[in-house]
Design a protein around this motif. Structure first.
Motif, PDB file in Angstrom:
ATOM      1  N   GLN A 109       0.829  -1.204   0.000  1.00 13.44           N
ATOM      2  CA  GLN A 109       0.000   0.000   0.000  1.00 13.44           C
ATOM      3  C   GLN A 109       0.870   1.263   0.000  1.00 13.44           C
ATOM      4  N   GLY A 110       1.976   1.193   0.735  1.00 19.32           N
ATOM      5  CA  GLY A 110       2.895   2.335   0.763  1.00 19.32           C
ATOM      6  C   GLY A 110       3.519   2.595  -0.592  1.00 19.32           C
ATOM      7  N   LEU A 111       3.908   1.526  -1.274  1.00 14.42           N
ATOM      8  CA  LEU A 111       4.497   1.670  -2.598  1.00 14.42           C
ATOM      9  C   LEU A 111       3.481   2.203  -3.603  1.00 14.42           C
ATOM     10  N   GLU A 112       2.225   1.771  -3.477  1.00 14.29           N
ATOM     11  CA  GLU A 112       1.184   2.269  -4.380  1.00 14.29           C
ATOM     12  C   GLU A 112       0.962   3.768  -4.184  1.00 14.29           C
ATOM     13  N   LYS A 113       0.995   4.214  -2.926  1.00 19.12           N
ATOM     14  CA  LYS A 113       0.847   5.641  -2.642  1.00 19.12           C
ATOM     15  C   LYS A 113       2.005   6.419  -3.246  1.00 19.12           C
ATOM     16  N   TRP A 114       3.200   5.904  -3.084  1.00 15.96           N
ATOM     17  CA  TRP A 114       4.408   6.547  -3.614  1.00 15.96           C
ATOM     18  C   TRP A 114       4.330   6.660  -5.133  1.00 15.96           C
ATOM     19  N   LEU A 115       3.926   5.592  -5.807  1.00 10.83           N
ATOM     20  CA  LEU A 115       3.795   5.613  -7.261  1.00 10.83           C
ATOM     21  C   LEU A 115       2.761   6.636  -7.719  1.00 10.83           C
ATOM     22  N   ASP A 116       1.658   6.703  -6.989  1.00 10.38           N
ATOM     23  CA  ASP A 116       0.589   7.637  -7.339  1.00 10.38           C
ATOM     24  C   ASP A 116       1.086   9.084  -7.251  1.00 10.38           C
ATOM     25  N   VAL A 117       1.857   9.381  -6.209  1.00  8.25           N
ATOM     26  CA  VAL A 117       2.410  10.734  -6.042  1.00  8.25           C
ATOM     27  C   VAL A 117       3.407  11.038  -7.157  1.00  8.25           C
ATOM     28  N   CYS A 118       4.299  10.079  -7.459  1.00  3.92           N
ATOM     29  CA  CYS A 118       5.297  10.286  -8.506  1.00  3.92           C
ATOM     30  C   CYS A 118       4.643  10.554  -9.854  1.00  3.92           C
ATOM     31  N   GLU A 119       3.543   9.838 -10.140  1.00  2.64           N
ATOM     32  CA  GLU A 119       2.881   9.947 -11.438  1.00  2.64           C
ATOM     33  C   GLU A 119       2.059  11.221 -11.576  1.00  2.64           C
ATOM     34  N   LYS A 120       1.317  11.590 -10.529  1.00  2.00           N
ATOM     35  CA  LYS A 120       0.344  12.669 -10.652  1.00  2.00           C
ATOM     36  C   LYS A 120       0.826  14.020 -10.120  1.00  2.00           C
ATOM     37  N   GLU A 121       1.732  13.991  -9.138  1.00  2.00           N
ATOM     38  CA  GLU A 121       2.165  15.249  -8.529  1.00  2.00           C
ATOM     39  C   GLU A 121       3.653  15.528  -8.725  1.00  2.00           C
ATOM     40  N   GLY A 122       4.448  14.477  -8.605  1.00  2.00           N
ATOM     41  CA  GLY A 122       5.895  14.658  -8.559  1.00  2.00           C
ATOM     42  C   GLY A 122       6.317  14.854  -7.120  1.00  2.00           C
ATOM     43  N   ARG A 123       7.356  14.149  -6.697  1.00  2.00           N
ATOM     44  CA  ARG A 123       7.793  14.225  -5.307  1.00  2.00           C
ATOM     45  C   ARG A 123       8.524  15.526  -5.017  1.00  2.00           C
ATOM     46  N   ASN A 124       8.256  16.092  -3.854  1.00  2.00           N
ATOM     47  CA  ASN A 124       8.945  17.293  -3.359  1.00  2.00           C
ATOM     48  C   ASN A 124       8.892  18.458  -4.350  1.00  2.00           C
ATOM     49  N   GLY A 125       7.747  18.627  -5.002  1.00  2.00           N
ATOM     50  CA  GLY A 125       7.590  19.749  -5.906  1.00  2.00           C
ATOM     51  C   GLY A 125       8.222  19.561  -7.271  1.00  2.00           C
ATOM     52  N   ARG A 126       8.738  18.359  -7.554  1.00  2.00           N
ATOM     53  CA  ARG A 126       9.324  18.105  -8.866  1.00  2.00           C
ATOM     54  C   ARG A 126       8.219  17.870  -9.889  1.00  2.00           C
ATOM     55  N   ASP A 127       8.626  17.783 -11.167  1.00  2.00           N
ATOM     56  CA  ASP A 127       7.660  17.460 -12.208  1.00  2.00           C
ATOM     57  C   ASP A 127       7.241  16.000 -12.093  1.00  2.00           C
ATOM     58  N   PRO A 128       5.997  15.665 -12.485  1.00  2.00           N
ATOM     59  CA  PRO A 128       5.587  14.255 -12.509  1.00  2.00           C
ATOM     60  C   PRO A 128       6.515  13.460 -13.415  1.00  2.00           C
ATOM     61  N   ILE A 129       6.715  12.196 -13.098  1.00  2.00           N
ATOM     62  CA  ILE A 129       7.641  11.369 -13.876  1.00  2.00           C
ATOM     63  C   ILE A 129       7.028  11.002 -15.219  1.00  2.00           C
ATOM     64  N   THR A 130       7.873  10.633 -16.172  1.00  2.00           N
ATOM     65  CA  THR A 130       7.403  10.251 -17.502  1.00  2.00           C
ATOM     66  C   THR A 130       6.819   8.837 -17.453  1.00  2.00           C
ATOM     67  N   LYS A 131       6.147   8.443 -18.530  1.00  2.97           N
ATOM     68  CA  LYS A 131       5.535   7.107 -18.595  1.00  2.97           C
ATOM     69  C   LYS A 131       6.588   6.012 -18.516  1.00  2.97           C
ATOM     70  N   ASP A 132       7.718   6.218 -19.178  1.00  2.00           N
ATOM     71  CA  ASP A 132       8.775   5.209 -19.137  1.00  2.00           C
ATOM     72  C   ASP A 132       9.353   5.071 -17.733  1.00  2.00           C
ATOM     73  N   THR A 133       9.544   6.200 -17.065  1.00  2.00           N
ATOM     74  CA  THR A 133      10.052   6.146 -15.688  1.00  2.00           C
ATOM     75  C   THR A 133       9.033   5.483 -14.771  1.00  2.00           C
ATOM     76  N   LEU A 134       7.759   5.766 -14.989  1.00  2.00           N
ATOM     77  CA  LEU A 134       6.706   5.126 -14.191  1.00  2.00           C
ATOM     78  C   LEU A 134       6.732   3.615 -14.388  1.00  2.00           C
ATOM     79  N   ALA A 135       6.899   3.190 -15.635  1.00  2.00           N
ATOM     80  CA  ALA A 135       6.965   1.749 -15.911  1.00  2.00           C
ATOM     81  C   ALA A 135       8.145   1.126 -15.186  1.00  2.00           C
TER      82      ALA A 135
ATOM     83  N   ILE B  83       9.035  12.526 -27.842  1.00  2.00           N
ATOM     84  CA  ILE B  83       9.885  13.603 -27.342  1.00  2.00           C
ATOM     85  C   ILE B  83       9.285  14.100 -26.035  1.00  2.00           C
ATOM     86  N   THR B  84      10.134  14.299 -25.052  1.00  2.00           N
ATOM     87  CA  THR B  84       9.660  14.777 -23.760  1.00  2.00           C
ATOM     88  C   THR B  84      10.650  15.799 -23.216  1.00  2.00           C
ATOM     89  N   VAL B  85      10.385  16.291 -22.023  1.00  2.00           N
ATOM     90  CA  VAL B  85      11.321  17.223 -21.383  1.00  2.00           C
ATOM     91  C   VAL B  85      12.562  16.459 -20.945  1.00  2.00           C
TER      92      VAL B  85
END
Length: 404
Positions: A64-90, A248-250
Motif C-alpha cells: 500500500q505504501g508503494l502504491e501511494k508513492w507511485l501515485d504521487v510520482c505519477e500525478k504530482e511529482g515528489r517534493n515539488g518536482r515534475d511528474p515522472i514520464t511514462k517510461d520512468t513510471l513503468a 519527445i519529452t522534457v
C-alpha cells in the motif's frame, strides 16, 4: 519522529522517549525508562511506532505504501518536482514488483532498521549490486514520502544503504583531442564522397557529429533538438527523446535544461543543413534540426551504427573482429564518448566544477565527481608543486641543518 530526552530529578536520571500520536491534543506521547539503552530499544523495536498508530489507517502494508508513492510520482511529482514520464513510471512499477517479491511479514508501521538490513541482504543475494542499490533507494524514497505526509513517524531506512561501487569501476574511456579531430575529418570526407548515397547521408550526420563534440549533449538530446533552440552563440537544451524512442519529452531532470555555447563554425554548419536540406514543415511537425526524410526523429541505434561507427571506421579508430563467419568493424568509441571528451576539455581548461556540472546537465555534483573525478585529480596533479610538508610551511623557524 521519535526522540529521546535525558531528565534529572529527585529520583535520579531517567530517559524519556517522545513519540507522535493521535491520542493527545499535543500530538505527542511519552514513555520513561531508567536507562538510555532501554529507551533506545523501545524506539528502535517499533513499540513507539505501534503505540503512535498511523494517522492514515488505509496505508498499513509495504504494498500500500508503494502504491501511494507511485501515485504521487505519477500525478504530482515528489517534493515539488515534475511528474515522472511514462517510461520512468513503468520502471518504478517494475521496481515495486521486485521489492514485493521479498515477502514482507510485518506491517509497514512495524518495520525497524534491522528489518531493512535483512531486506538489503536479500537484495544483494538475488540481484546485481546496481539493482540492489536502485531498489533500496526507491524503497527509501517511499518511506520519506510517507514520512512527509504523516503516514509514518520514523525513518527506519536511514543509515541502511548499498554503497556505490563507482570508485572501483574502471574510468570512462575518452578519445583524445587528436582522435576527435580524426573523427571530424572523417565526417568531412564522407560528406564530400563521390558516392551520392553516402554524401546524402552525411549531409545530416556531419553537423550532428560536430554538434555532439562541440556541446557534450547526450545523443537523445541532439537527435531531437528543434530549430528554435539554435541561437547565434549556442544551443538551448530543453527536450530529449524518451527511453524507448517513442516520443519527445522534457529533459529527465530540471538540471538537464541548460544553454551551451557553440563554435561559430558549428552554428553555421547546423543552420546551413537545416535551411537547405531539411524536410517540409508539413512533415517536420516537431521542427527538428535533424529529422529523417519522413519528418520523424532518427533512431539512436541507427545513428550509432550507420553514422558514428562509420566515421570511426573511416578514421581507423577500431578493429575488425570475427563473429561466426563474418568479419565486422568494432569502433573504439560510442556516440556517448564525445560527451566524455567535452567534459575532459572543460576540465583541461580548468572550468569551475559547478559550471561543469551545469554544462553536463548533472542534477548532483556527485555524478560529475564520480564520472570525471579521476580527470580532475590528474589535472590538478600536473600543476602541483611537490614539497615536503615542512618546506610548505613558509616562515617556520627551523634549526640549521647539521648534515654536511
Amino acid at each position: 519522529m521519535s526522540d529521546i530526552r535525558k531528565r534529572t530529578g529527585k529520583n535520579g536520571t531517567t530517559y524519556q522517549v517522545r513519540y507522535p500520536t493521535t491520542k493527545t491534543k499535543s500530538g505527542y506521547a511519552y514513555a520513561t525508562f531508567g536507562t538510555r539503552k532501554e529507551a533506545l530499544e523501545f524506539r528502535e523495536s517499533g513499540s513507539a511506532k505501534r503505540a503512535a498508530k498511523s494517522t492514515s489507517s488505509d496505508i498499513q502494508t509495504v504494498e500500500q505504501g508503494l502504491e501511494k508513492w507511485l501515485d504521487v510520482c505519477e500525478k504530482e511529482g515528489r517534493n515539488g518536482r515534475d511528474p515522472i514520464t511514462k517510461d520512468t513510471l513503468a520502471n518504478y512499477k517494475w521496481r515495486r514488483d521486485c521489492i514485493l517479491k521479498y515477502g514482507w511479514t510485518k506491517g509497514l508501521h512495524e518495520l525497524t532498521a534491522p528489518d531493512i538490513v535483512e531486506f538489503r541482504s536479500w537484495l544483494l543475494r538475488n540481484y546485481s549490486h546496481e539493482l540492489a542499490q536502485c531498489f533500496l533507494l526507491s524503497f527509501h524514497s517511499m518511506v520519506l514520502e510517507l514520512l512527509s505526509r504523516g503516514v509514518l513517524t520514523y525513518d527506519f531506512v536511514a543509515g541502511v544503504s548499498v554503497q556505490s561501487r563507482s570508485r572501483y569501476d574502471e574510468p570512462v574511456i575518452i578519445p583524445s583531442e587528436r582522435e576527435v579531430h580524426q573523427i571530424l575529418a572523417a565526417a568531412d570526407r564522407l560528406a564530400n564522397s563521390k558516392n551520392k548515397q553516402i554524401s546524402d547521408s552525411w549531409e545530416r550526420y556531419r553537423p550532428m557529429l560536430y554538434m555532439a563534440a562541440d556541446t557534450g549533449m547526450r545523443p537523445q538530446e541532439y537527435i531531437v533538438v528543434p530549430e528554435r533552440n539554435i541561437h547565434d552563440n549556442g544551443v538551448l537544451v530543453d527536450q530529449a527523446l524518451e527511453s524507448g524512442d517513442r516520443k519527445i519529452t522534457v529533459t529527465k531532470t530540471r538540471a538537464g535544461r541548460r544553454f551551451i555555447d557553440l563554435s561559430l563554425d558549428t552554428v553555421d554548419m547546423v543552420r546551413h543543413y537545416s535551411q537547405n536540406h531539411g524536410v517540409s514543415e508539413l512533415k517536420n511537425t516537431d521542427e527538428l534540426v535533424f529529422p529523417t526524410s519522413s519528418g520523424r526523429w532518427q533512431s539512436p541505434d541507427n545513428w550509432r551504427k550507420r553514422g558514428f561507427a562509420a566515421a570511426c571506421e573511416e578514421a581507423g579508430l577500431g578493429e575488425e573482429i570475427k563473429t561466426g563467419r563474418e568479419t565486422v568493424f568494432k569502433p573504439r568509441y560510442t556516440p556517448y564518448s564525445l560527451r566524455h571528451f567535452y567534459a575532459s576539455m572543460l576540465i583541461d581548461q580548468r572550468v569551475n566544477l559547478k559550471r561543469i556540472q551545469k554544462l553536463m546537465g548533472h542534477e548532483k555534483i556527485e555524478t560529475t565527481l564520480n564520472v570525471y573525478g579521476h580527470l580532475i585529480e590528474r589535472k590538478e596533479a600536473e600543476s602541483e608543486v611537490r614539497l615536503g610538508m615542512l618546506d610548505s610551511m613558509r616562515g617556520m623557524a627551523c634549526g640549521k641543518p647539521v648534515a654536511r
